[in-house]
Write a protein that holds these residues in place. Structure first.
Motif, mmCIF file in Angstrom:
data_model
loop_
_atom_site.group_PDB
_atom_site.id
_atom_site.type_symbol
_atom_site.label_atom_id
_atom_site.label_comp_id
_atom_site.label_asym_id
_atom_site.label_seq_id
_atom_site.Cartn_x
_atom_site.Cartn_y
_atom_site.Cartn_z
ATOM 1 N N SER A 149 0.845 -1.188 0.000
ATOM 2 C CA SER A 149 0.000 0.000 0.000
ATOM 3 C C SER A 149 0.884 1.242 0.000
ATOM 4 C CB SER A 149 -0.899 0.004 1.233
ATOM 5 O OG SER A 149 -0.116 0.219 2.408
ATOM 6 N N GLY A 150 0.262 2.404 -0.198
ATOM 7 C CA GLY A 150 1.040 3.636 -0.175
ATOM 8 C C GLY A 150 1.775 3.833 1.138
ATOM 9 N N GLY A 151 1.076 3.574 2.260
ATOM 10 C CA GLY A 151 1.702 3.729 3.568
ATOM 11 C C GLY A 151 2.821 2.734 3.795
ATOM 12 N N GLU A 152 2.649 1.504 3.301
ATOM 13 C CA GLU A 152 3.693 0.486 3.449
ATOM 14 C C GLU A 152 4.933 0.850 2.647
ATOM 15 O OE1 GLU A 152 0.622 -3.277 4.189
ATOM 16 O OE2 GLU A 152 1.377 -2.810 2.175
ATOM 17 N N LYS A 153 4.729 1.436 1.478
ATOM 18 C CA LYS A 153 5.874 1.878 0.674
ATOM 19 C C LYS A 153 6.655 2.966 1.407
ATOM 20 C CE LYS A 153 4.013 0.823 -3.924
ATOM 21 N NZ LYS A 153 3.582 1.382 -5.228
ATOM 22 N N LYS A 154 5.947 3.894 2.048
ATOM 23 C CA LYS A 154 6.622 4.973 2.757
ATOM 24 C C LYS A 154 7.382 4.438 3.974
ATOM 25 C CE LYS A 154 5.246 8.134 -0.071
ATOM 26 N NZ LYS A 154 4.502 9.348 0.256
ATOM 27 N N ARG A 155 6.803 3.455 4.672
ATOM 28 C CA ARG A 155 7.526 2.837 5.790
ATOM 29 C C ARG A 155 8.781 2.127 5.285
ATOM 30 N NH1 ARG A 155 3.102 0.302 10.050
ATOM 31 N NH2 ARG A 155 1.372 1.672 9.487
ATOM 32 N N ASN A 156 8.658 1.498 4.114
ATOM 33 C CA ASN A 156 9.800 0.797 3.542
ATOM 34 C C ASN A 156 10.926 1.763 3.197
ATOM 35 O OD1 ASN A 156 10.627 -1.884 3.009
ATOM 36 N ND2 ASN A 156 10.398 -1.563 0.809
ATOM 37 N N GLU A 157 10.578 2.967 2.758
ATOM 38 C CA GLU A 157 11.587 3.992 2.496
ATOM 39 C C GLU A 157 12.333 4.364 3.778
ATOM 40 O OE1 GLU A 157 11.767 6.203 -0.989
ATOM 41 O OE2 GLU A 157 11.768 4.008 -1.020
ATOM 42 N N ILE A 158 11.592 4.512 4.864
ATOM 43 C CA ILE A 158 12.218 4.883 6.135
ATOM 44 C C ILE A 158 13.020 3.713 6.707
ATOM 45 C CG2 ILE A 158 11.816 5.838 8.433
ATOM 46 C CD1 ILE A 158 11.222 7.685 5.985
ATOM 47 N N LEU A 159 12.588 2.489 6.423
ATOM 48 C CA LEU A 159 13.396 1.316 6.796
ATOM 49 C C LEU A 159 14.765 1.408 6.139
ATOM 50 C CD1 LEU A 159 13.633 -1.561 8.053
ATOM 51 C CD2 LEU A 159 12.693 -2.438 5.887
ATOM 52 N N GLN A 160 14.799 1.730 4.862
ATOM 53 C CA GLN A 160 16.074 1.907 4.162
ATOM 54 C C GLN A 160 16.894 3.030 4.797
ATOM 55 O OE1 GLN A 160 15.161 2.475 -0.044
ATOM 56 N NE2 GLN A 160 13.479 1.011 0.128
ATOM 57 N N LEU A 161 16.227 4.128 5.108
ATOM 58 C CA LEU A 161 16.906 5.265 5.726
ATOM 59 C C LEU A 161 17.592 4.863 7.031
ATOM 60 C CD1 LEU A 161 17.465 8.346 6.024
ATOM 61 C CD2 LEU A 161 15.225 8.522 7.127
#
Length: 268
Positions: A149-161
């Motif tokens: 989902s859109g929210g899951e994608k954004k969490r995944n970005e912060i996981l990378q960060l």
């Protein structure tokens, strides 16, 4: 302390209507440990600035410079910029079919550090970061952003960060499409990265909502491809009350030369 310095940056892009100048002399200095918020209406060039810093090839720098600790960033490829300590959380994170999150993260970490992380330590770090972001353990074995989902994608970005630990993070409308719970979780992740690694943050947003959770040291109003005004957190509160009307009216003669943020993000 590291410094990301942007000086007199002018950027164009090719469109169906011909060459468009989007950035028109941007000056901005960010030090590690600082949080800078860039706010502005659609079409002001905020996303273009983010993609130019990251090295998106469709944008052409016609004048000016970007330097990281005195080193020319514009001469670097996108992967060299990542290894130097620059990170972009995209407004529209892409799906990578056939590549699992686990493989992607460890490959990226190895490329940045020059050596593979210890399996035992790395596995623990990944599990901890995912738990902090309230991501189910199954996401580790799923393909990057595929079916998220859109929210899951954004969490995944912060996981990378959190795992890649850059010097500077450019967050391009990370708050867009997030409900209040996801916004809090993502914001907590950014704040953790900032507190743990002295991360420098360039946070691009339309709204003050995310600034209630990620407190900026500096706020910059972006209009018609340049910084129109700068201030502290109080400037964000002023924008919340007054909007961008006076800035847009002051720069309206230039707006026909600037793409909307959605157009800028989708060029090419």
């Amino acid at each position: 302390m590291s410094t990301l310095a942007i000086r007199d940056l002018h950027v164009t892009v090719e469109t169906d209507q011909g060459t468009k100048e989007i950035l028109r002399g941007v000056d901005l200095t960010i030090n590690t440990g600082e949080i800078h918020a860039i706010m502005g209406p659609n079409g002001s060039g905020k996303s273009t600035l983010a993609y130019t810093i990251a090295g998106y090839p469709k944008y052409t720098v016609t004048r000016g410079s970007i330097e990281l600790d005195g080193v020319d960033v514009l001469s670097m490829t996108a992967d060299e910029r990542a290894r130097a300590g620059l990170f972009l959380a995209m407004q529209y994170p892409v799906e990578i079919p056939g590549v699992t999150n686990t493989n992607f993260l460890r490959t990226a970490k190895t490329a940045i550090d020059g050596e593979a992380p210890s399996i035992r330590t790395w596995t623990k770090d990944v599990k901890t970061a995912m738990a902090n972001l309230k991501m189910d353990a199954s996401f580790a074995s799923r393909n990057v952003n595929e079916g998220f989902s859109g929210g899951e994608k954004k969490r995944n970005e912060i996981l990378q960060l959190e795992l890649l630990k850059p010097k500077f993070a450019v967050l391009d409308e990370t708050d867009s499409g997030l409900d209040i719970d996801a916004l809090k979780i993502v914001s907590e992740g950014v704040n953790r990265a900032h507190d743990n690694t002295n991360l420098g943050v360039l946070l691009i947003t339309h709204y003050t909502r995310i600034l209630r959770y990620i407190k900026p040291d500096f706020v910059h109003v972006f209009v018609a491809g340049r910084v129109a005004e700068e201030g502290g957190p109080e400037l964000a509160e002023q924008l919340e009350e007054e909007g961008y009307v006076r800035f847009v009216s002051e720069g309206e003669e230039d707006t026909d030369a600037v793409l909307t943020d959605d157009q800028a993000a989708s060029v090419g």
